[in-house]
Scaffold this active site. Structure first.
Site, short mmCIF file in Angstrom:
data_model
loop_
_atom_site.label_atom_id
_atom_site.label_comp_id
_atom_site.label_asym_id
_atom_site.label_seq_id
_atom_site.Cartn_x
_atom_site.Cartn_y
_atom_site.Cartn_z
N ARG A 32 0.79 -1.23 0.00
CA ARG A 32 0.00 0.00 0.00
C ARG A 32 0.83 1.29 0.00
NH1 ARG A 32 -4.20 0.75 4.22
NH2 ARG A 32 -3.46 -0.99 5.46
N THR A 100 3.56 -14.12 11.00
CA THR A 100 4.44 -13.56 12.03
C THR A 100 5.13 -14.66 12.84
OG1 THR A 100 2.50 -13.37 13.47
CG2 THR A 100 3.16 -11.38 12.26
N GLY A 158 -5.79 -8.36 16.38
CA GLY A 158 -5.98 -9.52 17.24
C GLY A 158 -6.61 -9.06 18.55
N ARG A 355 26.60 28.34 3.94
CA ARG A 355 26.96 27.00 3.46
C ARG A 355 28.07 26.40 4.32
NH1 ARG A 355 28.35 27.91 -2.45
NH2 ARG A 355 28.93 25.73 -2.22
N TYR A 409 37.32 30.60 -7.56
CA TYR A 409 37.48 29.38 -8.36
C TYR A 409 38.00 29.77 -9.73
CZ TYR A 409 36.08 24.90 -10.45
OH TYR A 409 36.05 23.69 -11.09
C1 UD1 Z 1 -0.45 -8.80 13.83
C2 UD1 Z 1 -0.99 -9.67 14.95
C3 UD1 Z 1 -2.29 -9.05 15.50
C4 UD1 Z 1 -2.00 -7.62 15.97
C5 UD1 Z 1 -1.39 -6.82 14.85
C6 UD1 Z 1 -0.95 -5.46 15.33
C7 UD1 Z 1 -0.35 -11.89 14.28
C8 UD1 Z 1 -0.82 -13.21 13.74
N1 UD1 Z 1 -1.28 -10.97 14.42
O1 UD1 Z 1 -1.42 -8.71 12.81
O2 UD1 Z 1 -2.76 -9.81 16.58
O3 UD1 Z 1 -3.20 -7.01 16.43
O4 UD1 Z 1 -0.21 -7.48 14.33
O5 UD1 Z 1 -0.57 -4.68 14.25
O6 UD1 Z 1 0.81 -11.74 14.62
N2 UD1 Z 1 5.68 -9.83 8.92
C9 UD1 Z 1 6.78 -10.56 8.54
N3 UD1 Z 1 6.60 -11.78 7.99
C10 UD1 Z 1 5.37 -12.32 7.81
C11 UD1 Z 1 4.25 -11.59 8.20
C12 UD1 Z 1 4.43 -10.35 8.77
O7 UD1 Z 1 7.92 -10.11 8.69
O8 UD1 Z 1 5.30 -13.44 7.30
C13 UD1 Z 1 5.89 -8.53 9.53
C14 UD1 Z 1 5.20 -7.42 8.78
O9 UD1 Z 1 6.08 -6.86 7.82
C15 UD1 Z 1 4.90 -6.44 9.88
C16 UD1 Z 1 4.68 -7.32 11.11
O10 UD1 Z 1 5.29 -8.55 10.81
O11 UD1 Z 1 5.99 -5.60 10.15
C17 UD1 Z 1 3.21 -7.54 11.44
O12 UD1 Z 1 2.55 -8.10 10.33
P1 UD1 Z 1 1.11 -7.61 9.89
O13 UD1 Z 1 0.70 -8.40 8.72
O14 UD1 Z 1 1.08 -6.14 9.81
O15 UD1 Z 1 0.28 -8.00 11.18
P2 UD1 Z 1 -1.05 -8.80 11.25
O16 UD1 Z 1 -0.78 -10.21 10.86
O17 UD1 Z 1 -2.06 -8.07 10.50
#
Ligand code: UD1
Ligand code: CA
Length: 480
Positions: A32, A100, A158, A355, A409
Site C-alpha cells: 500500500r 508472524t 488480534g 553554506r 574558483y
Molecule cells: C499482527 C498480529 C495481531 C495484531 C497486529 C498489530 C499476528 C498473527 N497478528 O497482525 O494480533 O493485532 O499485528 O498490528 O501476529 N511480517 C513478517 N513476515 C510475515 C508476516 C508479517 O515479517 O510473514 C511482519 C510485517 O512486515 C509487519 C509485522 O510482521 O511488520 C506484522 O505483520 P502484519 O501483517 O502487519 O500483522 P497482522 O498479521 O495483520
C-alpha cells in the site's frame, strides 16, 4: 500491576536480570505504500522507520537485535549496515512470508536461550523505551507480557481474551466469533517472552486458521496450556503502537512525532509560535529563552544558544548558533559535514544562505541575498546586501559592499581571499583569489582586484570616468 511488581522483585533478587534480545519483523511487502523503496526504509523525520525501531532497541540496552528481512531483503540489509548502531545486528531471511510466527521461527537460531525476547515490527516507529521497559519488567524473565491497547474500532487487530487479570488467548480478527469481534482490547504486535519458552512454543505452531498463516499470537494458547502466566501491559497512547501501511499513515505519524517533539521543546522553555508548524528532522538542542517563529525546519544537529531568535520560514541544518543571535525569515543554513557556526549576537538574513564552513564571529551581520561558504568572518564584520564570500578570511569590522564577490574558483582550483581588519570593500567589487587586502584599506566601488594591496591604501581598478560635455545622442532617421 502492583502484585506483578512484587513477584518481579522476589524473582530478580536471587537471579540476575536476563539480557534482552530484540527481534524486529521487517519481511512484509508494504504494497500500500506504492513505492519502490521497501516500507521499513520509508523515512519519518529524515530517518528510515527501521532506524527508529533500532534506536528504541538501543535505549533498552539490548544485547542484540535480530532483523527478519524478506521483501527486498538485500536493500533493507544494506541500508541498515550503513547506519551507526551501538547494537550488534544480526539478519535472518524469511522467504516466503508465511506469517508472524513463521517470521520469528527464522530468528530462533540467532537467539540465545537465556534472554528475554522483545518482538517489535519494523513499521512501528514510535514505541517509547519506557513502555518497553515496563513490558520487560512485567515479563520478569518468566511470564509472557503483551502490550495491549483499547481501541474504539478494533477491526483487523488480534483481540485479547481475558480471564480476570490474566490473558487467555489472542484471537485474530479473521478467526473471531461475533462475540470476540466485540472485544475492544487489542494486541499491539509487541510482546516480551523468555527465549527458552518462545522457542519451544514456536516449534508447536501450525497454520490451521482463516489466513493459513503461522500466527505468533498462537503462543499465548501454548503458554496457557503449559501453565505460564500471560500478562498484559495496557497503554492508552495509540501512536506508540501505530504501524505504517500507507503514505497517509506515514504523514499522520510524522505529525504525531513532530507534535511530541514540539511539546518536549516547549516543556524545556522554548517558545514556539505554533507547535504545529515546526519540523525537526534530527536533533535540536536549545538553551533558555529561544524563540522560533512558524514554518522552520531543523535538520541534522542544530544547537541554539540562549535567547536565539529564529524568524519564520528558515531551514537550518548542522549548525550551532550562539547566544543572542537572530536569524531573520527565509534564511537557509546547511553546514553539511563541515558545519556552520554563528557567533554571539550575530544577525543573519532575511534571505541569507550560509553554506558548509561558514564561521561567523560575534556581532557579524549577514544581510539579504548574501551567500557565505567556507569563510571565517571575525567580530563585527558586515556583508549586508547581495554578496558572495567563498574561501575567505575576513577581519574584524570589515564592511563588505553590496554586490561584491570573491572569485575563488579559477575553473580548476579554489583559492583564498584574505580581507584584513577594518577594510572597506565598496559595492560591486570582484576580488580575484588568491589575494589579500591589507588592513584598513579601501577598495573603490566596481573594482576588479587581482593583486594584493598595502595596508591603509585606496585601491581602484576600473576604467576611468570620461565625461563629454553637451553630448548629442544619435537621432532616428526620418522614414523614406
Ligand atoms: C499482527 C498480529 C495481531 C495484531 C497486529 C498489530 C499476528 C498473527 N497478528 O497482525 O494480533 O493485532 O499485528 O498490528 O501476529 N511480517 C513478517 N513476515 C510475515 C508476516 C508479517 O515479517 O510473514 C511482519 C510485517 O512486515 C509487519 C509485522 O510482521 O511488520 C506484522 O505483520 P502484519 O501483517 O502487519 O500483522 P497482522 O498479521 O495483520
Ligand atoms: Ca498478516
Amino acid at each position: 500491576m502492583s502484585s506483578n511488581h512484587l513477584e518481579n522483585h522476589q524473582s530478580t533478587t536471587s537471579a540476575p536480570t536476563p539480557a534482552v534480545d530484540v527481534v524486529i519483523m521487517a519481511a512484509g511487502k508494504g504494497t500500500r505504500m506504492k513505492s519502490r523503496l521497501p516500507k521499513v526504509l520509508q523515512q519519518l523525520a529524515h530517518k528510515p522507520l527501521l532506524q527508529h525501531v533500532l534506536a528504541t532497541a538501543e535505549q533498552l540496552h539490548a544485547r542484540s537485535a535480530v532483523v527478519i528481512t524478506g521483501h527486498e531483503a538485500v536493500q533493507v540489509e544494506a541500508a541498515l549496515s550503513h547506519l551507526p548502531s551501538a547494537l550488534p545486528l544480526k539478519f535472518v531471511r524469511q522467504e516466503p512470508q508465511l506469517g508472524t510466527g513463521h517470521a520469528v521461527q527464522q530468528a530462533v537460531p540467532a537467539l540465545e536461550d537465556d534472554g528475554v525476547v522483545v518482538v517489535l515490527s519494523g513499521d512501528v516507529p514510535l514505541t517509547q523505551a519506557d513502555t518497553l521497559h515496563a513490558l520487560i519488567a512485567l515479563c520478569a524473565g518468566q511470564h509472557v507480557a503483551l502490550l495491549t491497547l483499547d481501541m474504539p474500532d478494533p477491526t483487523g487487530y488480534g483481540r485479547i481474551e481475558r480471564n480476570g487479570d490474566a490473558v487467555r488467548a489472542i484471537v485474530e480478527h479473521k478467526d473471531a466469533t461475533p462475540a470476540q469481534k466485540a472485544l475492544t482490547e487489542i494486541y499491539s504486535g509487541i510482546m516480551a517472552v523468555p527465549a527458552r519458552l518462545l522457542k519451544a512454543w514456536l516449534a508447536r505452531l501450525d497454520n490451521k486458521n482463516a489466513q493459513g498463516e503461522y500466527y505468533l499470537t498462537d503462543i499465548v494458547k501454548f503458554a496457557v496450556q503449559d501453565g505460564v502466566r500471560v500478562l498484559a501491559h495496557t497503554i492508552t497512547d495509540a501512536v506508540q503502537v501505530a504501524g505504517i501501511n500507507s503514505p497517509v499513515q506515514l504523514a499522520e505519524l510524522e505529525r504525531a512525532y513532530q507534535h511530541r517533539l514540539a511539546l518536549a521543546l516547549m516543556e524545556q522553555g522554548v517558545r514556539l509560535k505554533d507547535p504545529a508548524r515546526l519540523d525537526v528532522r534530527g536533533v535540536l538542542a536549545c538553551a533558555a529563552d529561544v524563540e522560533i517563529d512558524i514554518n522552520c525546519i531543523f535538520e541534522g544537529r542544530v544547537s541554539l544558544g540562549e535567547g536565539v531568535k529564529i524568524g519564520a520560514n528558515c531551514v537550518i541544518a548542522n549548525c550551532s548558533i550562539a547566544a543572542g543571535a537572530v536569524i531573520h525569515p527565509f534564511t537557509h543554513i546547511d553546514g553539511e559535514k563541515l558545519g556552520v557556526a554563528v557567533g554571539t549576537d550575530a544577525r543573519v538574513g532575511p534571505f541569507a544562505r550560509l553554506r558548509p564552513g561558514a564561521q561567523l564571529g560575534a556581532d557579524v551581520h549577514i544581510g539579504n541575498f548574501v551567500e557565505v561558504k567556507n569563510s571565517i568572518l571575525a567580530k563585527g564584520a558586515k556583508a549586508n546586501h547581495l554578496a558572495y564570500l567563498g574561501d575567505a578570511t575576513v577581519g574584524e569590522r570589515v564592511n563588505y559592499g553590496a554586490g561584491s564577490i570573491t572569485a575563488n574558483y579559477d575553473g580548476a582550483n579554489k583559492h583564498r581571499t584574505v580581507i584584513e581588519a577594518d577594510v572597506h570593500i565598496g559595492s560591486n567589487c570582484v576580488l580575484v583569489a588568491p589575494v589579500t587586502i591589507g588592513a584598513g584599506g579601501t577598495v573603490g566601488a566596481g573594482s576588479t582586484i587581482t593583486k594584493s594591496t598595502e595596508a591603509g591604501a585606496l585601491s581602484v581598478a576600473r576604467g576611468k570616468q570620461v565625461s563629454i560635455a553637451n553630448y548629442q545622442r544619435p537621432a532616428k532617421k526620418p522614414k523614406d
